[in-house]
Design an enzyme around this catalytic site. Structure first.
Site, PDB file in Angstrom:
ATOM      1  CD  GLU A 199      -3.035  -1.067   2.229  1.00  0.00           C
ATOM      2  OE1 GLU A 199      -4.099  -1.645   1.995  1.00  0.00           O
ATOM      3  OE2 GLU A 199      -2.809  -0.468   3.292  1.00  0.00           O
ATOM      4  CB  CYS A 213       2.772   7.748   2.769  1.00  0.00           C
ATOM      5  SG  CYS A 213       3.157   6.531   4.053  1.00  0.00           S
ATOM      6  CB  CYS A 217       6.326  -4.803   9.021  1.00  0.00           C
ATOM      7  SG  CYS A 217       7.552  -3.929  10.032  1.00  0.00           S
ATOM      8  CB  CYS A 254       5.061  -1.646  16.250  1.00  0.00           C
ATOM      9  SG  CYS A 254       6.811  -1.307  15.937  1.00  0.00           S
ATOM     10  CB  CYS A 301       1.923  -0.555  13.530  1.00  0.00           C
ATOM     11  SG  CYS A 301       2.141  -0.375  11.738  1.00  0.00           S
ATOM     12  CB  CYS A 348       0.060   7.440  11.089  1.00  0.00           C
ATOM     13  SG  CYS A 348       1.602   6.929  11.816  1.00  0.00           S
TER      14      CYS A 348
END
Length: 350
Positions: free
Chosen positions: A96, A109, A116, A120, A123, A341
């Site tokens: 994305e 962005c 990933c 975290c 997220c 975010c």
């Protein structure tokens, strides 16, 4: 039996590799510059577009190489004009990227990995498996496609790029730096390095490497707590990269580059929003010239965090400002389409 030729992504070749190939197939060296311009200035998506090359050379290129062009799979438009894209890669993986328009700037962005590995807790991407690193051309293509989108929808080209999409950029170090080299090169997209920001969750040895490489782009650290106990709780990477280790790495980075650092601080309700938390952050800010972006939290289905209350956010920011720290409260954009975010994650097809 015919030998099967495994075609390489031509954008992964070095200049020396390309020159060697041209020599081997009996083509003059000046063709390398033409091919490079097609790939990195004109963003060619196929060899057939390379109209100033002979048909014979184009066929030779097709026989040995491919261009793993990224395609827009789907675009969603937010009520605040943010556009979220899912991009399809040559191997059918999906990533994305987001176009964030504001009155002052037009920002892309972009992602640096498929998924990933950092887990975290706040997220959405952290709940995905990391499948692979993106190649330089795949990062570059996201920028090109989002720039086209900005021009088509708003009549304004991109002004800024942030590596804040899916993945940890410093765990794909070489490809991220090569993509930035192509984005900023005069024979690439010729963007100013100062308009590019790479955001990291905090890998001390790679921050030092950025210093050694004397990079010109901006560095942002996703901090979110200036207290090891709290940071360990939400960012497992902190266990191997403590605040002390990060402070040392950042000081080294600043000594080498003279670039101030941005600290990103997502403010969570009753977790890191007290004046005590602000005092700890102010202390961490004393290590080198910096600014703080306080970011609204955007809830995700995987986690139970909520955004801090408005009055506590304001009090937190005012405390930092009184300490002489440049502080900005960033309002989230694209929340209604999960483009804000911490919200980027590929929904699995059912």
């Amino acid at each position: 039996m015919n030998e099967v030729v495994v075609k390489k992504e031509i954008r992964n070749l070095t200049s020396a590799d390309l020159l060697k190939f041209l020599s081997e197939v009996g083509e003059p060296a000046f063709r390398a510059k033409q091919i490079s311009e097609w790939l990195w200035m004109k963003s060619a998506r196929s060899f057939d577009e390379m109209s100033n090359l002979s048909k014979g050379l184009r066929e030779k290129l097709k026989a040995h190489f491919q261009i793993n062009a990224v395609e827009i799979n789907q675009s969603q438009f937010s009520s605040d004009r943010t556009i979220k894209n899912t991009f399809k890669l040559y191997d059918n993986n999906i990533i994305e990227g987001v176009l964030i328009p504001t009155p002052e700037r037009m920002t892309a962005c972009v992602s640096s990995q498929v998924g990933c590995s950092l887990t975290c807790k706040f997220c959405a991407t952290g709940y995905m498996e990391r499948k692979r690193n993106l190649e330089p051309g795949e990062i570059y293509d996201q920028v090109v496609l989002i720039d086209q989108q900005a021009k088509e929808n708003y009549g304004i080209p991109l002004s800024n790029i942030v590596y804040m999409g899916m993945g940890e950029p410093l765990l794909n170090y070489a490809n991220v730096l090569k993509s930035i080299d192509r984005l900023t090169a005069p024979d690439g997209l010729n963007m100013a390095a100062k308009r590019i920001t790479v955001s990291t969750a905090g890998i001390a040895k790679m921050i030092k490497k950025l210093g050694d490489d004397q990079v010109k782009f901006n560095l942002a650290l996703s901090l979110h707590a200036a207290n090891d106990k709290k940071r360990n709780e939400i960012m497992p990477i902190n266990e191997q990269n403590s605040l002390k280790a990060l402070a040392e790495a950042l000081k080294y980075y600043y000594q080498k580059t003279k670039n101030p650092v941005t600290y990103e601080y997502i403010i969570f309700n009753d977790f890191n929003d007290s004046i005590q938390d602000a005092m700890e952050l102010a202390k961490f800010c004393k290590h080198l010239p910096c600014k703080v972006n306080i970011i609204e939290y955007n809830p995700i289905s995987f986690a139970s965090f909520t955004n801090a209350e408005e009055d506590k956010t304001e009090a937190f920011a005012n405390y930092l400002k009184k300490q002489g720290i440049i502080t900005v409260i960033r309002r989230s954009r694209g929340k209604d389409i999960d483009a804000a975010c911490g919200q980027l994650a590929i929904k699995e097809e059912k």
